[in-house]
Design an enzyme around this catalytic site. Structure first.
Site, PDB file in Angstrom:
ATOM      1  N   LYS A  89       0.808  -1.222   0.000  1.00  0.00           N
ATOM      2  CA  LYS A  89       0.000   0.000   0.000  1.00  0.00           C
ATOM      3  C   LYS A  89       0.838   1.267   0.000  1.00  0.00           C
ATOM      4  O   LYS A  89       0.427   2.287  -0.526  1.00  0.00           O
ATOM      5  CB  LYS A  89      -0.956  -0.012   1.192  1.00  0.00           C
ATOM      6  CG  LYS A  89      -2.029  -1.090   1.054  1.00  0.00           C
ATOM      7  CD  LYS A  89      -3.378  -0.611   1.520  1.00  0.00           C
ATOM      8  CE  LYS A  89      -4.477  -1.556   1.096  1.00  0.00           C
ATOM      9  NZ  LYS A  89      -4.374  -2.900   1.714  1.00  0.00           N
ATOM     10  N   GLU A 111      -9.826   6.836   3.198  1.00  0.00           N
ATOM     11  CA  GLU A 111     -10.726   5.876   3.824  1.00  0.00           C
ATOM     12  C   GLU A 111      -9.884   4.662   4.198  1.00  0.00           C
ATOM     13  O   GLU A 111      -8.852   4.413   3.592  1.00  0.00           O
ATOM     14  CB  GLU A 111     -11.829   5.452   2.840  1.00  0.00           C
ATOM     15  CG  GLU A 111     -11.448   4.312   1.873  1.00  0.00           C
ATOM     16  CD  GLU A 111     -10.353   4.661   0.881  1.00  0.00           C
ATOM     17  OE1 GLU A 111     -10.167   5.854   0.591  1.00  0.00           O
ATOM     18  OE2 GLU A 111      -9.663   3.731   0.390  1.00  0.00           O
ATOM     19  N   SER A 377       1.697  -9.793  -0.831  1.00  0.00           N
ATOM     20  CA  SER A 377       1.340  -8.371  -0.740  1.00  0.00           C
ATOM     21  C   SER A 377       1.631  -7.752   0.622  1.00  0.00           C
ATOM     22  O   SER A 377       1.838  -6.547   0.725  1.00  0.00           O
ATOM     23  CB  SER A 377      -0.136  -8.183  -1.093  1.00  0.00           C
ATOM     24  OG  SER A 377      -0.954  -9.024  -0.293  1.00  0.00           O
TER      25      SER A 377
HETATM   26  C1  LIG Z   1      -5.259  -3.972   1.445  1.00  0.00           C
HETATM   27  C2  LIG Z   1      -4.521  -5.220   1.168  1.00  0.00           C
HETATM   28  C3  LIG Z   1      -4.870  -6.074   0.098  1.00  0.00           C
HETATM   29  C4  LIG Z   1      -6.064  -5.856  -0.771  1.00  0.00           C
HETATM   30  O1  LIG Z   1      -6.050  -4.688  -1.519  1.00  0.00           O
HETATM   31  P1  LIG Z   1      -5.744  -4.716  -3.084  1.00  0.00           P
HETATM   32  O2  LIG Z   1      -6.064  -3.321  -3.510  1.00  0.00           O
HETATM   33  O3  LIG Z   1      -6.621  -5.732  -3.724  1.00  0.00           O
HETATM   34  O4  LIG Z   1      -4.316  -5.042  -3.253  1.00  0.00           O
HETATM   35  C5  LIG Z   1      -4.085  -7.196  -0.136  1.00  0.00           C
HETATM   36  N1  LIG Z   1      -3.024  -7.494   0.645  1.00  0.00           N
HETATM   37  C6  LIG Z   1      -2.660  -6.700   1.689  1.00  0.00           C
HETATM   38  C7  LIG Z   1      -1.477  -7.097   2.510  1.00  0.00           C
HETATM   39  C8  LIG Z   1      -3.398  -5.546   1.989  1.00  0.00           C
HETATM   40  O5  LIG Z   1      -3.032  -4.788   3.021  1.00  0.00           O
END
Ligand SMILES: *Cc1c(COP(=O)(O)O)cnc(C)c1O
Length: 395
Positions: A89, A111, A377
């Site tokens: 993020k 948000e 992610s």
């Molecule tokens: C917020 C988040 C997501 C989901 O958001 P996307 O916009 O689909 O990437 C996925 N993995 C993590 C670790 C997150 O914090």
């Protein structure tokens, strides 16, 4: 066929900017200026320097020997979990704060659902010394106390939202209302590839660093820039957009998007948008949404707070409809198994969201020479309570 946004802000039949007239000035300003700003050399330099020295990029591409043995392919993990603040993020918030500065905005709103995007926004606001207000559903405020405390320590004001179900959708509505009331001095940092044009494209460009690095790193490690497949989880779709971006036009690369099936697609407790969704408009763009016959949004459910969004970004709706990406979903149970498996085999505790991408490995068939990249992610620190609860239940 192009999988990128067109001149009017559409991906195929999805996207656009469906906004109240009072929001036109803000969105127009952004639409008219974002490309010129983010493509300027001066912006690129500041953005790239910050990604390196502040975020810690490039994030490693790690060859997982043991997952490779387990699944019979060459499995690499893209380590977004090692970024500052623990997920992908921050790539987006670093980009948007630099853009906001150049637009002369000194008040930032955002948000947040689980709080990850709120923390990433509060972090870059602290660094720039800008005022930061984060809207968060009141239910989420009580569920995500550690992230609320972090945002406060970083100097942000967290405003609980008591309307609707008091979760992410309601927080987003409140942020939009704020933006309409403060058109002059405020920039709204949206946390995924959702919202009116140009947000989906802008956020995808900031996350595209993920696949840009993958290509270079694969070249160094395998001699070849293209993998056979890239796997990423999809909430709104920003980490997947970033992981897919520089492979969109390379048809040989399979793009695999993994949604949250929750307790099962047919249980009514799920967030598998492509399996359950229909075309509709939410938060300013036309996409696939989970909704009732008469267009009421169905509350999504997933064990992972980052994936329980009732829609997906328009780019993904188009990738789904054109068949460019394969969409699949995995349940909470399968996700937990995959998270324990990675922890046991590689000593990496993934975020629950990322564990969805790992769980897809169980359902896919590969040959031993195939190169597969899984986008990790984020890290699992924020999910320890959930992991421990289920771990103890298993024993
Ligand atoms: C917020 C988040 C997501 C989901 O958001 P996307 O916009 O689909 O990437 C996925 N993995 C993590 C670790 C997150 O914090």
């Amino acid at each position: 066929m192009s999988y990128h946004v067109d001149q009017n802000g559409y991906y195929g039949r999805f996207g656009g900017a469906f906004i109240p007239e009072m929001m036109y000035p803000n969105v127009d300003e952004l639409r008219n200026r974002y490309l010129e700003i983010i493509e300027s050399e001066e912006f690129r330099k500041e953005y790239t320097d910050l990604l390196r020295d502040y975020v810690g990029r490039p994030s490693p591409l790690y060859f997982s020997n043991r997952l490779s043995q387990q699944y019979g392919a060459q499995i690499y993990l893209k380590r977004e979990d090692l970024n500052h603040t623990g997920s992908h993020k921050i790539n987006n918030t670093v980009g948007q704060i630099l853009l906001a500065k150049r637009l002369g905005k000194h008040r930032i709103i955002a948000e947040t659902g689980a709080g990850q995007h709120g923390v990433a926004t509060a972090t870059v606001c602290s660094r720039e010394g800008l005022q930061c207000i984060v809207y968060m559903g009141a239910l989420d405020v009580s569920r995500q106390a550690p992230n609320v405390e972090k945002m406060k320590m970083l100097g942000a004001e967290v405003r609980p939202v008591y309307s609707g179900n008091q979760t992410l959708k309601d927080a987003t509505n409140e942020a939009i209302r704020d933006w309409i009331n403060h058109p002059e001095d405020t920039h709204y940092i949206i946390g995924s590839v959702v919202g009116p044009h140009p947000y989906p494209d802008m956020v995808a460009r900031f996350q595209a660093i993920i696949s840009q690095e993958m290509r270079q790193q694969l070249k160094e490690k395998t001699g070849f820039e293209l993998p056979n497949a890239v796997i990423a989880c999809v909430g709104g779709g920003s980490n997947a957009a970033g992981a897919f971006y520089h492979f969109l036009d390379d048809k040989a690369v399979k793009l695999i998007a993994v949604e949250a099936a929750g307790k099962g697609i047919d249980t009514g407790e799920s967030a598998a948008t492509t399996a359950l969704g229909k075309t509709g408009v939410l938060h300013g763009s036309k996409s696939l949404l989970m909704q009732t016959e008469d267009g009421q949004i169905i509350e999504p459910y997933s064990i992972s707070a980052g994936l329980d969004y009732p829609g997906i970004g328009p780019m993904h709706a188009n990738l789904y409809e054109t068949g460019r990406a394969q969409f699949m979903s995995v349940t909470d149970e399968e996700t937990l198994e995959a998270a324990y498996n990675l922890t046991e085999k590689e000593g990496i505790i993934p975020a629950l969201e990322s564990a969805h991408a790992l769980a897809a490995l169980e359902k896919l068939k590969f040959t031993s020479g195939e190169v597969v990249v899984v986008n990790i992610s984020g890290r699992g620190d924020k999910d320890m309570e959930t992991y421990l609860k289920h771990f103890h239940a298993k024993q």
